[in-house]
Design a protein around this motif. Sequence first.
Motif, mmCIF file in Angstrom:
data_model
loop_
_atom_site.group_PDB
_atom_site.id
_atom_site.type_symbol
_atom_site.label_atom_id
_atom_site.label_comp_id
_atom_site.label_asym_id
_atom_site.label_seq_id
_atom_site.Cartn_x
_atom_site.Cartn_y
_atom_site.Cartn_z
ATOM 1 N N LEU A 84 0.819 -1.214 0.000
ATOM 2 C CA LEU A 84 0.000 0.000 0.000
ATOM 3 C C LEU A 84 0.854 1.265 0.000
ATOM 4 C CD1 LEU A 84 -2.910 -1.025 2.390
ATOM 5 C CD2 LEU A 84 -3.097 -0.444 -0.037
ATOM 6 N N ALA A 85 1.952 1.258 0.739
ATOM 7 C CA ALA A 85 2.834 2.431 0.756
ATOM 8 C C ALA A 85 3.401 2.692 -0.633
ATOM 9 C CB ALA A 85 3.963 2.228 1.766
ATOM 10 N N GLN A 86 3.790 1.636 -1.334
ATOM 11 C CA GLN A 86 4.349 1.800 -2.675
ATOM 12 C C GLN A 86 3.291 2.239 -3.680
ATOM 13 O OE1 GLN A 86 6.069 -2.127 -2.874
ATOM 14 N NE2 GLN A 86 8.077 -1.387 -2.241
ATOM 15 N N ASP A 88 7.591 -7.698 10.961
ATOM 16 C CA ASP A 88 7.314 -6.692 11.994
ATOM 17 C C ASP A 88 7.560 -5.276 11.461
ATOM 18 O OD1 ASP A 88 10.049 -5.987 12.297
ATOM 19 O OD2 ASP A 88 10.322 -7.374 13.955
ATOM 20 N N GLY A 89 7.199 -4.298 12.278
ATOM 21 C CA GLY A 89 7.284 -2.906 11.860
ATOM 22 C C GLY A 89 8.681 -2.440 11.485
ATOM 23 N N SER A 90 9.691 -2.923 12.189
ATOM 24 C CA SER A 90 11.055 -2.506 11.851
ATOM 25 C C SER A 90 11.481 -3.055 10.488
ATOM 26 C CB SER A 90 12.046 -2.914 12.948
ATOM 27 O OG SER A 90 12.062 -4.304 13.108
ATOM 28 N N GLU A 91 11.008 -4.258 10.142
ATOM 29 C CA GLU A 91 11.290 -4.806 8.818
ATOM 30 C C GLU A 91 10.578 -3.995 7.737
ATOM 31 O OE1 GLU A 91 11.691 -9.457 8.854
ATOM 32 O OE2 GLU A 91 10.117 -8.851 10.279
ATOM 33 N N VAL A 92 9.334 -3.624 8.001
ATOM 34 C CA VAL A 92 8.578 -2.799 7.055
ATOM 35 C C VAL A 92 9.320 -1.480 6.819
ATOM 36 C CG1 VAL A 92 6.435 -1.476 6.719
ATOM 37 C CG2 VAL A 92 6.341 -3.801 7.660
ATOM 38 N N ALA A 93 9.729 -0.837 7.904
ATOM 39 C CA ALA A 93 10.447 0.438 7.784
ATOM 40 C C ALA A 93 11.731 0.263 6.983
ATOM 41 C CB ALA A 93 10.751 1.002 9.168
ATOM 42 N N GLY A 94 12.460 -0.822 7.220
ATOM 43 C CA GLY A 94 13.699 -1.076 6.488
ATOM 44 C C GLY A 94 13.463 -1.213 4.996
ATOM 45 N N ASP A 120 13.487 1.885 -0.708
ATOM 46 C CA ASP A 120 12.729 2.114 -1.933
ATOM 47 C C ASP A 120 12.699 3.616 -2.234
ATOM 48 O OD1 ASP A 120 10.599 2.643 -3.769
ATOM 49 O OD2 ASP A 120 9.613 0.782 -3.192
ATOM 50 N N ALA A 121 13.126 4.010 -3.423
ATOM 51 C CA ALA A 121 13.182 5.431 -3.790
ATOM 52 C C ALA A 121 11.826 6.117 -3.657
ATOM 53 C CB ALA A 121 13.708 5.576 -5.214
ATOM 54 N N LYS A 122 10.740 5.405 -3.928
ATOM 55 C CA LYS A 122 9.412 5.998 -3.883
ATOM 56 C C LYS A 122 8.929 6.247 -2.450
ATOM 57 C CE LYS A 122 4.824 5.541 -5.848
ATOM 58 N NZ LYS A 122 3.906 4.779 -6.678
ATOM 59 N N THR A 123 9.400 5.464 -1.497
ATOM 60 C CA THR A 123 8.880 5.547 -0.131
ATOM 61 C C THR A 123 9.917 5.960 0.910
ATOM 62 O OG1 THR A 123 9.299 3.176 0.198
ATOM 63 C CG2 THR A 123 7.101 3.803 -0.579
ATOM 64 N N LYS A 124 11.144 6.145 0.510
ATOM 65 C CA LYS A 124 12.228 6.361 1.486
ATOM 66 C C LYS A 124 12.075 7.629 2.319
ATOM 67 C CE LYS A 124 15.545 8.517 -1.692
ATOM 68 N NZ LYS A 124 15.790 9.781 -1.052
#
Length: 125
Positions: free
Chosen positions: A42-44, A61-67, A72-76
Amino acid sequence: MDKQKLLIVDDEPDVLKLLGERLAKAGYEVIKASCGKEAVALAQKKTPDLIILDIAMPGMDGSEVAGILRKDAKTKDIPILFLTCLYTKREEQTEGHELGHNFFLAKPYDPKELLEEIHRLIGPR
């Protein structure tokens, strides 16, 4: 004027529902995800203005999602606000709300404080 989009991610349906209702009532467009994999997709796809993310979730988990999102250039550059019980109110008060490129609020959270933090991160609605 378009509403600011918030992606909220939590594996607890009640938390997701209540948080979504509060944020929609406050004037935000709310996108919901109940797991890490769905959050990344969804973020992408939707490019939210802010992601509110639980850390302790099964699977990814959330830390993996954040990583993943930070690579990703679109979401960084999307701000991530972790809303978690893994970060205590005491830590929040002594260490602040920011760690690296991510921000934290401890559960249980004060709804007014959450809205203030969102406003600080992405500006007024």
